[in-house]
Scaffold this motif. Sequence first.
Motif, PDB file in Angstrom:
ATOM      1  N   TYR A 184       0.845  -1.192   0.000  1.00 54.49           N
ATOM      2  CA  TYR A 184       0.000   0.000   0.000  1.00 54.49           C
ATOM      3  C   TYR A 184       0.878   1.239   0.000  1.00 54.49           C
ATOM      4  N   VAL A 185       0.262   2.354  -0.320  1.00 61.87           N
ATOM      5  CA  VAL A 185       0.967   3.639  -0.386  1.00 61.87           C
ATOM      6  C   VAL A 185       1.453   4.017   1.013  1.00 61.87           C
ATOM      7  N   PRO A 186       2.712   4.458   1.172  1.00 65.64           N
ATOM      8  CA  PRO A 186       3.183   4.914   2.485  1.00 65.64           C
ATOM      9  C   PRO A 186       2.286   6.021   3.026  1.00 65.64           C
ATOM     10  N   SER A 187       2.050   6.021   4.325  1.00 63.70           N
ATOM     11  CA  SER A 187       1.119   6.983   4.919  1.00 63.70           C
ATOM     12  C   SER A 187       1.527   8.418   4.630  1.00 63.70           C
ATOM     13  N   ARG A 188       2.821   8.699   4.583  1.00 66.84           N
ATOM     14  CA  ARG A 188       3.274  10.067   4.336  1.00 66.84           C
ATOM     15  C   ARG A 188       3.012  10.505   2.898  1.00 66.84           C
ATOM     16  N   CYS A 189       2.668   9.526   2.016  1.00 65.85           N
ATOM     17  CA  CYS A 189       2.447   9.849   0.607  1.00 65.85           C
ATOM     18  C   CYS A 189       0.977   9.757   0.196  1.00 65.85           C
ATOM     19  N   ALA A 190       0.083   9.528   1.153  1.00 63.48           N
ATOM     20  CA  ALA A 190      -1.335   9.372   0.814  1.00 63.48           C
ATOM     21  C   ALA A 190      -1.888  10.631   0.145  1.00 63.48           C
ATOM     22  N   LYS A 191      -1.601  11.786   0.706  1.00 60.17           N
ATOM     23  CA  LYS A 191      -2.095  13.044   0.129  1.00 60.17           C
ATOM     24  C   LYS A 191      -1.420  13.311  -1.213  1.00 60.17           C
ATOM     25  N   TYR A 192      -0.157  12.971  -1.316  1.00 67.36           N
ATOM     26  CA  TYR A 192       0.571  13.156  -2.582  1.00 67.36           C
ATOM     27  C   TYR A 192      -0.084  12.340  -3.693  1.00 67.36           C
ATOM     28  N   VAL A 193      -0.380  11.063  -3.419  1.00 64.66           N
ATOM     29  CA  VAL A 193      -0.994  10.203  -4.433  1.00 64.66           C
ATOM     30  C   VAL A 193      -2.392  10.702  -4.784  1.00 64.66           C
ATOM     31  N   GLN A 194      -3.134  11.149  -3.785  1.00 63.86           N
ATOM     32  CA  GLN A 194      -4.463  11.715  -4.049  1.00 63.86           C
ATOM     33  C   GLN A 194      -4.365  12.898  -5.005  1.00 63.86           C
ATOM     34  N   ASP A 195      -3.448  13.819  -4.709  1.00 61.11           N
ATOM     35  CA  ASP A 195      -3.293  15.000  -5.556  1.00 61.11           C
ATOM     36  C   ASP A 195      -2.846  14.614  -6.961  1.00 61.11           C
ATOM     37  N   TYR A 196      -1.961  13.621  -7.052  1.00 57.90           N
ATOM     38  CA  TYR A 196      -1.490  13.174  -8.368  1.00 57.90           C
ATOM     39  C   TYR A 196      -2.623  12.556  -9.180  1.00 57.90           C
ATOM     40  N   MET A 197      -3.360  11.633  -8.570  1.00 55.20           N
ATOM     41  CA  MET A 197      -4.388  10.900  -9.298  1.00 55.20           C
ATOM     42  C   MET A 197      -5.573  11.780  -9.694  1.00 55.20           C
ATOM     43  N   THR A 198      -5.864  12.809  -8.915  1.00 59.01           N
ATOM     44  CA  THR A 198      -7.019  13.663  -9.198  1.00 59.01           C
ATOM     45  C   THR A 198      -6.635  14.948  -9.925  1.00 59.01           C
ATOM     46  N   GLY A 199      -5.343  15.130 -10.155  1.00 62.41           N
ATOM     47  CA  GLY A 199      -4.877  16.353 -10.796  1.00 62.41           C
ATOM     48  C   GLY A 199      -4.542  16.169 -12.264  1.00 62.41           C
ATOM     49  N   ASP A 200      -3.983  17.221 -12.837  1.00 66.91           N
ATOM     50  CA  ASP A 200      -3.665  17.214 -14.263  1.00 66.91           C
ATOM     51  C   ASP A 200      -2.468  16.327 -14.596  1.00 66.91           C
ATOM     52  N   ARG A 201      -1.589  16.092 -13.612  1.00 65.82           N
ATOM     53  CA  ARG A 201      -0.360  15.348 -13.897  1.00 65.82           C
ATOM     54  C   ARG A 201      -0.658  13.908 -14.329  1.00 65.82           C
ATOM     55  N   TYR A 202      -1.582  13.252 -13.643  1.00 64.00           N
ATOM     56  CA  TYR A 202      -1.930  11.872 -13.998  1.00 64.00           C
ATOM     57  C   TYR A 202      -2.506  11.809 -15.409  1.00 64.00           C
ATOM     58  N   LEU A 203      -3.397  12.725 -15.739  1.00 62.68           N
ATOM     59  CA  LEU A 203      -3.976  12.750 -17.076  1.00 62.68           C
ATOM     60  C   LEU A 203      -2.914  13.029 -18.127  1.00 62.68           C
ATOM     61  N   SER A 204      -2.002  13.958 -17.810  1.00 62.90           N
ATOM     62  CA  SER A 204      -0.930  14.284 -18.742  1.00 62.90           C
ATOM     63  C   SER A 204       0.001  13.091 -18.953  1.00 62.90           C
ATOM     64  N   ASP A 205       0.404  12.426 -17.859  1.00 59.26           N
ATOM     65  CA  ASP A 205       1.277  11.258 -17.980  1.00 59.26           C
ATOM     66  C   ASP A 205       0.624  10.180 -18.833  1.00 59.26           C
ATOM     67  N   SER A 206      -0.670   9.965 -18.634  1.00 60.97           N
ATOM     68  CA  SER A 206      -1.395   8.955 -19.407  1.00 60.97           C
ATOM     69  C   SER A 206      -1.449   9.329 -20.883  1.00 60.97           C
ATOM     70  N   GLU A 207      -1.643  10.605 -21.154  1.00 59.39           N
ATOM     71  CA  GLU A 207      -1.695  11.067 -22.543  1.00 59.39           C
ATOM     72  C   GLU A 207      -0.352  10.904 -23.239  1.00 59.39           C
ATOM     73  N   VAL A 208       0.728  11.169 -22.511  1.00 58.37           N
ATOM     74  CA  VAL A 208       2.055  11.031 -23.111  1.00 58.37           C
ATOM     75  C   VAL A 208       2.340   9.572 -23.455  1.00 58.37           C
ATOM     76  N   VAL A 209       2.018   8.650 -22.526  1.00 57.18           N
ATOM     77  CA  VAL A 209       2.216   7.224 -22.802  1.00 57.18           C
ATOM     78  C   VAL A 209       1.403   6.811 -24.030  1.00 57.18           C
ATOM     79  N   SER A 210       0.153   7.231 -24.086  1.00 56.11           N
ATOM     80  CA  SER A 210      -0.711   6.868 -25.208  1.00 56.11           C
ATOM     81  C   SER A 210      -0.215   7.476 -26.518  1.00 56.11           C
ATOM     82  N   SER A 211       0.378   8.659 -26.444  1.00 55.82           N
ATOM     83  CA  SER A 211       0.891   9.283 -27.669  1.00 55.82           C
ATOM     84  C   SER A 211       2.076   8.497 -28.230  1.00 55.82           C
ATOM     85  N   TYR A 212       2.945   7.996 -27.339  1.00 52.66           N
ATOM     86  CA  TYR A 212       4.056   7.160 -27.799  1.00 52.66           C
ATOM     87  C   TYR A 212       3.525   5.852 -28.403  1.00 52.66           C
ATOM     88  N   ALA A 213       2.511   5.280 -27.759  1.00 53.29           N
ATOM     89  CA  ALA A 213       1.925   4.043 -28.278  1.00 53.29           C
ATOM     90  C   ALA A 213       1.299   4.271 -29.650  1.00 53.29           C
TER      91      ALA A 213
END
Length: 264
Positions: free
Chosen positions: A69-98
């Motif tokens: 599981y996610v380390p407790s000190r990183c729970a808020k970090y993962v929440q912000d990443y998954m619900t923010g623009d960075r996760y969508l951007s990372d996914s788009e970049v991977v899909s663009s290479y594919a």
Amino acid sequence: MDSRSFLLSISLILFIITLTSHASAQSIIQIPSHKTQITGDRKIRVDDGMYCDSWRFSVETNDAGIWEYVPSRCAKYVQDYMTGDRYLSDSEVVSSYALNFAKNVNVSDDGKDAWVFDIDETLLSNLPYYEKNGFGSESFNEESFDMWVDLAEAPALPASLNFYKELKQLGFTIFLLTGRSEDQRNVTDKNLVFAGYSGWEKLFLRGLSDQGKPADLYKSEKRSELVKEGYKIHGSSGDQWSDLVGFAVAERSFKLPNPMYYIP
């Protein structure tokens, strides 16, 4: 200058040099004790944001190995990443290479040019579930997750839906290979259509003989079946390394981001 004055001058100069060297050495090597962690023989200044960013990097590159599981000190970090623009951007970049790779494949008209997709956190996003369950910072509860799956309401990951549609236009035959159980076939079909997917050739789910197998073995065996049927697996997309490695692997594999959980 007499000898006594000369000796006094030399002593003063040596004293000044010694004092200056000591002060300089302290300013170079002294590190405040707060916000540091020990790594081997080195002290590294680090805060939660930097640590969690490095932790996520290690997870995505599989350097972290098996983790529960996610380390407790990183729970808020993962929440912000998954619900923010960075996760969508990372996914788009991977899909663009594919997509760039797929466009350079010489697709024949015999229907044997294949692409394999995982489903959860690859085609479908379970963020509505994980928003209520700690974004991976809590132990996985299979019963509550299955209840979520039964709702058949998981939305599409936008980058993957766009890529999926592009692959269909290019003429690829699409296979879906998930770790979900065979008894979840109907709700999985329903959810995929709800999210905007259609036209796949076959959906693989775990049957009775597949239960208990590591994901990399189970998925390798299913890909092997496709190869024996004459399909050439040009590409494979998944959020876990176990979606992509093993045998009968794709010509190119594309790892989507997922710092919420690990499946061996």
